[in-house]
Motif scaffolding. Sequence first.
Motif, mmCIF file in Angstrom:
data_model
loop_
_atom_site.group_PDB
_atom_site.id
_atom_site.type_symbol
_atom_site.label_atom_id
_atom_site.label_comp_id
_atom_site.label_asym_id
_atom_site.label_seq_id
_atom_site.Cartn_x
_atom_site.Cartn_y
_atom_site.Cartn_z
ATOM 1 N N GLY A 133 1.019 -0.793 0.074
ATOM 2 C CA GLY A 133 0.013 0.225 0.261
ATOM 3 C C GLY A 133 0.919 1.283 0.300
ATOM 4 N N ALA A 136 2.451 1.365 -3.703
ATOM 5 C CA ALA A 136 0.794 2.156 -4.368
ATOM 6 C C ALA A 136 0.705 3.843 -4.474
ATOM 7 C CB ALA A 136 -0.375 1.379 -4.326
ATOM 8 N N ASN A 137 0.675 4.091 -3.314
ATOM 9 C CA ASN A 137 1.061 5.709 -2.994
ATOM 10 C C ASN A 137 2.179 6.145 -2.996
ATOM 11 O OD1 ASN A 137 -1.957 5.235 -1.993
ATOM 12 N ND2 ASN A 137 -1.805 4.150 -1.132
ATOM 13 N N SER A 138 3.055 5.700 -3.110
ATOM 14 C CA SER A 138 4.437 6.800 -2.943
ATOM 15 C C SER A 138 5.046 7.517 -4.299
ATOM 16 C CB SER A 138 5.344 5.374 -2.947
ATOM 17 O OG SER A 138 5.862 5.348 -4.306
ATOM 18 N N ARG A 139 3.848 7.795 -5.029
ATOM 19 C CA ARG A 139 4.312 9.083 -6.375
ATOM 20 C C ARG A 139 2.924 9.216 -6.446
ATOM 21 N NH1 ARG A 139 8.316 7.409 -8.874
ATOM 22 N NH2 ARG A 139 7.832 8.613 -11.011
ATOM 23 N N ARG A 141 1.881 12.132 -5.417
ATOM 24 C CA ARG A 141 0.900 12.690 -3.379
ATOM 25 C C ARG A 141 -0.424 12.809 -3.374
ATOM 26 N NH1 ARG A 141 1.838 17.397 -7.453
ATOM 27 N NH2 ARG A 141 3.341 18.636 -7.653
ATOM 28 N N ARG A 142 -0.601 11.604 -3.236
ATOM 29 C CA ARG A 142 -1.414 11.021 -2.369
ATOM 30 C C ARG A 142 -0.776 10.131 -1.134
ATOM 31 N NH1 ARG A 142 -2.241 5.338 -7.240
ATOM 32 N NH2 ARG A 142 -4.274 6.084 -6.195
ATOM 33 N N GLN A 144 -2.052 11.427 1.864
ATOM 34 C CA GLN A 144 -2.636 9.989 2.871
ATOM 35 C C GLN A 144 -3.407 8.857 2.848
ATOM 36 O OE1 GLN A 144 -4.617 12.362 4.636
ATOM 37 N NE2 GLN A 144 -5.476 10.455 5.737
ATOM 38 N N GLY A 145 -3.192 7.910 1.367
ATOM 39 C CA GLY A 145 -3.303 6.993 1.284
ATOM 40 C C GLY A 145 -1.501 6.426 1.769
ATOM 41 N N TYR A 146 -1.004 7.006 1.774
ATOM 42 C CA TYR A 146 0.528 6.491 2.243
ATOM 43 C C TYR A 146 0.176 6.570 3.694
ATOM 44 C CZ TYR A 146 5.817 6.411 2.680
ATOM 45 O OH TYR A 146 6.708 5.965 2.734
ATOM 46 N N HIS A 149 -0.995 3.559 5.928
ATOM 47 C CA HIS A 149 -0.641 2.659 4.832
ATOM 48 C C HIS A 149 0.767 2.716 6.507
ATOM 49 C CE1 HIS A 149 -3.343 2.044 1.436
ATOM 50 N NE2 HIS A 149 -3.155 0.549 2.284
ATOM 51 N N ASP A 189 6.449 13.889 -2.513
ATOM 52 C CA ASP A 189 6.277 13.010 -2.589
ATOM 53 C C ASP A 189 7.365 12.078 -1.455
ATOM 54 O OD1 ASP A 189 4.309 12.344 -4.400
ATOM 55 O OD2 ASP A 189 6.038 11.618 -5.703
#
Lengths: 233, 233
Positions: A133, A136-139, A141-142, A144-146, A149, A189
């Motif tokens: 997770g 998946a959220n590391s690029r 500017r995600r 919040q999701g990062y 996890h 990021d």
Amino acid sequence: MSTPGRGLHGRVLDTLGPAITAGEYPPGSVLRTDELAQRFDVSRSVMREAVRVLESMRLVASRRRVGVTVLPQTEWNVYDPQVIRWRLAGADRPRQLRSLTVLRSAIEPVAAGLAAQLATPEQCAELTECALGMVANSRGRRLQGYLVHDIAFHRVILTASGNEMFARLGDVVAEVLTGRTHHEVMFEDPDPAAVTLHVQVAEAVRAGDADRAEHLTREITVGALQELDILAP
Amino acid sequence: MSTPGRGLHGRVLDTLGPAITAGEYPPGSVLRTDELAQRFDVSRSVMREAVRVLESMRLVASRRRVGVTVLPQTEWNVYDPQVIRWRLAGADRPRQLRSLTVLRSAIEPVAAGLAAQLATPEQCAELTECALGMVANSRGRRLQGYLVHDIAFHRVILTASGNEMFARLGDVVAEVLTGRTHHEVMFEDPDPAAVTLHVQVAEAVRAGDADRAEHLTREITVGALQELDILAP
DNA sequence: GTGACTTATAAGTCTGACTTTTTGATCGCG
DNA sequence: CGCGATCAAAAAGTCAGACTTATAAGTCAC
């Protein structure tokens, strides 16, 4: 997040606690129960309950004929989750974040080492899921999701260590990670190296390699210390 | 050591706290304030203050129309000094000593590393004094004198680390060391290797050698873990 | 069986009177 | 003038009782 309005005395604490931990009443200040009761417009019984709680946190001491004395920081129960929240919400938030990050840097590597020995298959799976997770959220500017996890990852490690004292620091780590995201790199990021390290920790734990899990986690925490400019010269 | 009889509510806590932490009331048990007040022969106001304190320690939760519910261990504020004392005095003392020793093994090496960078000359002197005191009491069953200096030594390290969270663990370490002495090796002299390590740590701190201080302290804590049969296979 | 309504219960709150401890001031004595 | 014993006031501590409120659980109609 915590336990809001749980009665009148809780309402009083929500005001008094932050005020005291923010240093609005310097150590040695004397408060009187009756005056406080008037100020907050509650009965003395309610005020007394609030004072008892503050007393158990060692923020104040109550003595007959004297009043309620504010204690110096060195007396405070700094591990009390409530106290931690109050301080994080107040003026010495930066100082508090530093203390907690140093604490993390001591605890988490050891916890990871233990987790490598004790984690259940379910916990290993959860860990891998968290790491994926993060990837998946590391690029893009995600953040919040990062963050979600990332928090889950560290919480699993602390729980899987099998040590209740470590496990109870899950909330603290969550606070630190949240604070970090919301204050510094909000628009960048996350460091790709850090993401890789998390994946590798998950692998090491699954493989039961305690030393490797410990050292990799230490690298993660060293990164966290560097972000706050806490490092040996 | 702690804060004894600080009022009636304190007296109640001295009985109820140990009982709950000892597991005499399984998680989910429901107590009623009125009944407790009768049982302890105190007024409801006093009983309510006691319940509020237990609530702030997350040992119980109070809900209307239900009563005072005992919470599971996973909710307890296990870092609260009072809770630690209650548990150390009760049935799961061994389990508690293990948890705390693992915690020590994570914290103290990092604290020693920081102390090497931050200790004042006074603290260095104090540390050397403690180490010498340990040497002087290391032979001939002078365990009491040895213990005093051992406790002081670790307390100085934790304080000199400059981290308030570490510093507050001084009392915990003192409890662990005292418990160890009074239960296992009461009649044996301390391990000479451990004594030497303490002297070397004092030297490393004085020399400002953080890495050396950290690794030497890790050796000390590994010894503590081994005494309790906590070790990687 | 489901949903709305009622009821009983235990916590929550407030008030006022009383007790106890402790501080600091007063007074008497050397 | 200094010093110890005594005394009064202040604030926390305790208690008892009346009242309020939320809510779990039972009841009843549909």
